[in-house]
Design an enzyme around this catalytic site. Structure first.
Site, mmCIF file in Angstrom:
data_model
loop_
_atom_site.group_PDB
_atom_site.id
_atom_site.type_symbol
_atom_site.label_atom_id
_atom_site.label_comp_id
_atom_site.label_asym_id
_atom_site.label_seq_id
_atom_site.Cartn_x
_atom_site.Cartn_y
_atom_site.Cartn_z
ATOM 1 N N SER A 1 0.820 -1.215 0.000
ATOM 2 C CA SER A 1 0.000 0.000 0.000
ATOM 3 C C SER A 1 0.856 1.269 0.000
ATOM 4 C CB SER A 1 -0.897 0.033 1.245
ATOM 5 O OG SER A 1 -1.646 -1.155 1.341
ATOM 6 N N GLU B 1 9.851 -5.514 -5.347
ATOM 7 C CA GLU B 1 8.862 -6.300 -4.609
ATOM 8 C C GLU B 1 9.282 -7.774 -4.684
ATOM 9 O OE1 GLU B 1 6.038 -5.953 -2.528
ATOM 10 O OE2 GLU B 1 6.453 -8.103 -2.503
ATOM 11 N N CYS C 1 -2.400 -5.796 2.379
ATOM 12 C CA CYS C 1 -3.801 -5.403 2.240
ATOM 13 C C CYS C 1 -4.487 -6.215 1.141
ATOM 14 C CB CYS C 1 -3.883 -3.910 1.943
ATOM 15 S SG CYS C 1 -5.553 -3.332 1.689
ATOM 16 N N CYS D 1 -6.786 -6.670 4.263
ATOM 17 C CA CYS D 1 -8.094 -6.023 4.134
ATOM 18 C C CYS D 1 -9.017 -6.676 3.094
ATOM 19 C CB CYS D 1 -7.930 -4.557 3.720
ATOM 20 S SG CYS D 1 -6.397 -3.772 4.200
ATOM 21 N N LYS E 1 -9.961 -10.462 3.585
ATOM 22 C CA LYS E 1 -10.714 -10.478 4.839
ATOM 23 C C LYS E 1 -12.126 -9.941 4.655
ATOM 24 C CE LYS E 1 -10.822 -6.916 7.105
ATOM 25 N NZ LYS E 1 -10.075 -6.174 8.093
ATOM 26 N N TYR F 1 -8.125 -6.644 16.611
ATOM 27 C CA TYR F 1 -9.112 -6.601 15.538
ATOM 28 C C TYR F 1 -8.997 -7.780 14.584
ATOM 29 C CZ TYR F 1 -6.197 -4.699 11.703
ATOM 30 O OH TYR F 1 -5.287 -4.535 10.698
ATOM 31 N N GLU G 1 -12.071 -10.426 13.836
ATOM 32 C CA GLU G 1 -12.542 -10.528 12.450
ATOM 33 C C GLU G 1 -12.467 -11.970 11.943
ATOM 34 O OE1 GLU G 1 -11.546 -6.070 10.721
ATOM 35 O OE2 GLU G 1 -10.087 -7.640 10.410
ATOM 36 N N GLY H 1 -0.366 -10.432 17.200
ATOM 37 C CA GLY H 1 0.459 -9.261 16.919
ATOM 38 C C GLY H 1 1.290 -9.417 15.660
ATOM 39 N N ASP I 1 3.461 0.026 7.810
ATOM 40 C CA ASP I 1 3.579 -0.857 8.979
ATOM 41 C C ASP I 1 5.009 -0.936 9.506
ATOM 42 O OD1 ASP I 1 0.923 -1.347 8.510
ATOM 43 O OD2 ASP I 1 1.116 -3.532 8.422
ATOM 44 N N THR J 1 -4.079 0.545 6.130
ATOM 45 C CA THR J 1 -3.764 0.886 4.744
ATOM 46 C C THR J 1 -3.838 2.389 4.463
ATOM 47 O OG1 THR J 1 -4.271 -1.271 3.879
ATOM 48 C CG2 THR J 1 -4.605 0.569 2.372
ATOM 49 N N ALA K 1 -12.345 0.723 11.173
ATOM 50 C CA ALA K 1 -13.469 -0.204 11.377
ATOM 51 C C ALA K 1 -12.924 -1.592 11.654
ATOM 52 C CB ALA K 1 -14.360 -0.239 10.140
ATOM 53 N N HIS L 1 -33.754 9.602 8.604
ATOM 54 C CA HIS L 1 -34.639 8.688 9.316
ATOM 55 C C HIS L 1 -35.299 7.704 8.367
ATOM 56 C CE1 HIS L 1 -37.182 7.477 12.619
ATOM 57 N NE2 HIS L 1 -38.232 7.526 11.807
ATOM 58 N N GLU M 1 -28.503 8.131 12.526
ATOM 59 C CA GLU M 1 -29.150 9.345 13.045
ATOM 60 C C GLU M 1 -28.991 9.460 14.564
ATOM 61 O OE1 GLU M 1 -33.501 9.603 12.857
ATOM 62 O OE2 GLU M 1 -33.599 7.435 12.652
#
Ligand code: FAD
Length: 451
Positions: free
Chosen positions: A15, A35, A43, A48, A51, A177, A181, A261, A302, A310, A340, A435, A440
């Site tokens: 990323s 790479e 990611c 991400c 997942k 997290y 997940e 971890g 990271d 990300t 999230a 609504h 809301e």
């Protein structure tokens, strides 16, 4: 004419590295990126994207079940692990190609292989030396195994995404997290799932109400939670694993997944040897501009271990490119990074937790609402949503917004804009709600829970 082969040599095509490299070429720099594995990094390949795809897949079980309360009669749905894995892998291959293609079309030179830093301006890949005015370390992080007897019998999130068959019984060890997940995905897909975590509550680092509420909701769905419990050992039992805990209990499972971890990827990179300062956990120590202790070497994502997300890695990548080739002095506000957790139910958060705000000396007004989301009035699912605002009682500024419930990740993005703009509770109150929605509630909570 520069004496170097490139203006920027990026190590790592994930990323942060890809974003920095493409941005730098837009600003006129000559860039190469090395790479060693697949473009897109964690990611795209083992984070991400797979997942979230698997999380969506596992949500269908709820949707089928909830539909019955709305009048739908359904044949018993079945799930095929191999189909999901094949289709997910196909999508990831498509993204790998997009990442590599995007670099290529931007004019970035792609160097395939594992890189090592030789000196402040030289990098070695596959026996060939490349020189650059600046080097960017964007090598990410890797999962770490817990130190328990038989740890080799466990797998990590990297392996989870490549399992050929669906395990029938799984223990996820960890409370962060990634742990919640993966446990939610497996449970949703029909695996008998347990979580063990040595800490007292889930989601350390988030507002404490979120972890507590999520634990209740996960338990209500039938996940077994062993909090405050350490794994002592894992033993092999034919095709299964016997897990022994420090409370004297044992559990038979097919797989143990460690979500205990991650460590920055700096081993063997040659950074310490050229004078780059590393923290105790191996992270590259950087300043506000992401510059290391060697002035020509920068690091993002990271591997600097600030916030392993990300959008943080990509934002840091852009910042380095702008700083070096666009001469910008922009910095990143790490205090307001929305995030999230794609557990079931979903968790999302931006800004300070109640504990963090108190520790910073704020006097607080806390607004909290726990309620049944509208869809569950008919679905019959015993699931509650939680929404919470942390407000500075003196300035009225909203310091943090936190929630657990359907589409939490989608909801928090807009509130992150509001908090970034410095919104006050009075401005939240002056905003009309949409609504009937869950979101809301953030603009209709009036009575503080505590002064
Ligand atoms: C299971 C899981 C779920 C996640 N979910 C989310 C999420 O929902 N939202 C979110 O924002 N974040 C999520 N993350 C975190 C996110 O994936 C990382 O924060 C992000 O990928 C970091 O980007 P990066 O560029 O620092 O590193 P990476 O994306 O990991 O890229 C590093 C790249 O460097 C390469 N590399 C390493 N060493 C060398 C070398 N010596 N030579 C050449 N190449 C090398 C690696 O092969 C890799 O491709 C998740 C992570 C995991 C593990």
């Amino acid at each position: 004419m520069s004496k170097f082969d490139f203006d920027l040599f990026t190590i790592g095509g994930g990323s942060g590295g890809v974003r920095a490299s493409r941005f730098a070429t837009k600003l006129g720099a000559r860039v190469a990126v090395a790479e060693g594995a697949q473009f897109g990094g964690t990611c795209v390949n083992v984070g991400c994207i797979p997942k979230k795809l698997m999380s969506i897949a596992s949500h269908y079980k709820d949707d089928y079940a909830d539909a019955v309360g709305f009048g739908w009669g359904l044949a018993r749905p079945t799930f095929d692990w191999a189909t999901l894995q094949t289709r997910k892998d196909h999508e990831i291959a498509r993204l790998n190609a997009i990442y590599a293609g995007g670099l290529h079309s931007s004019g970035v030179k792609i160097v395939e292989g594992w890189a090592q830093v030789l000196d402040a301006h030289s990098v070695l890949v596959n026996g060939k030396t490349y020189t650059a005015e600046y080097i960017l370390v964007a090598t990410g992080s890797k999962p770490v195994h817990a130190q328990v007897a038989g740890a080799k019998l466990a797998i990590t999130s990297d392996d989870f995404f490549h399992l050929d068959s669906q395990p029938g019984r799984v223990l996820v060890y960890g409370g962060g997290y990634i742990a919640v997940e993966l446990a939610s995905i497996l449970h949703g897909l029909g695996t008998q799932t347990a979580i063990a975590y040595r800490g007292p509550s889930l989601l350390k680092g988030f507002d404490a109400d979120l972890g507590a509420h999520l634990a209740q909701q996960m338990a209500a769905r039938g996940l077994a939670l062993k909090l405050g419990t350490k794994v002592l050992s894992i033993e092999s039992r034919a095709d299964a694993r016997l897990v022994c805990f420090d409370d004297g209990t044992t559990l038979d499972v097919d797989q143990v997944i460690f979500a205990t971890g991650r460590a920055p990827n700096t081993q063997g990179l040659g950074l310490a040897e050229v004078g780059v300062a590393l923290a105790g956990n191996g992270a590259v120590v950087v300043d506000q501009q992401l510059r290391s202790s060697v002035s020509s070497i920068f690091a993002v994502g990271d591997v600097v271990n600030r916030l392993a997300l990300t959008p943080v890695a990509t934002s840091e990548g852009m910042l380095v490119a702008e700083y070096l080739f666009g001469k910008s002095g922009r910095t990143i506000n790490y205090a307001l990074v929305p995030t999230a957790v794609f557990s079931h139910p979903c968790v999302a958060s931006v800004g300070l937790s109640e504990d963090q705000a108190r520790a910073q000396g704020h006097q607080l007004s806390i607004f909290r609402s726990i309620f049944t989301p509208l869809r569950h009035t008919l679905s019959g699912r015993a699931e509650k949503a939680l929404m919470k605002l942390v407000v500075d009682a003196q300035t009225d500024r909203v310091l943090g917004a936190h929630l657990v419930g359907p589409e939490a990740g989608e909801i928090i993005q807009g509130f992150a804009v509001a908090l970034t703009c410095g919104a006050t509770k009075a401005q939240f109150d002056a905003t009309l709600g949409v609504h009937p929605t869950m979101a809301e509630e953030f603009v209709t909570m009036r009575e503080p829970a505590t002064a």
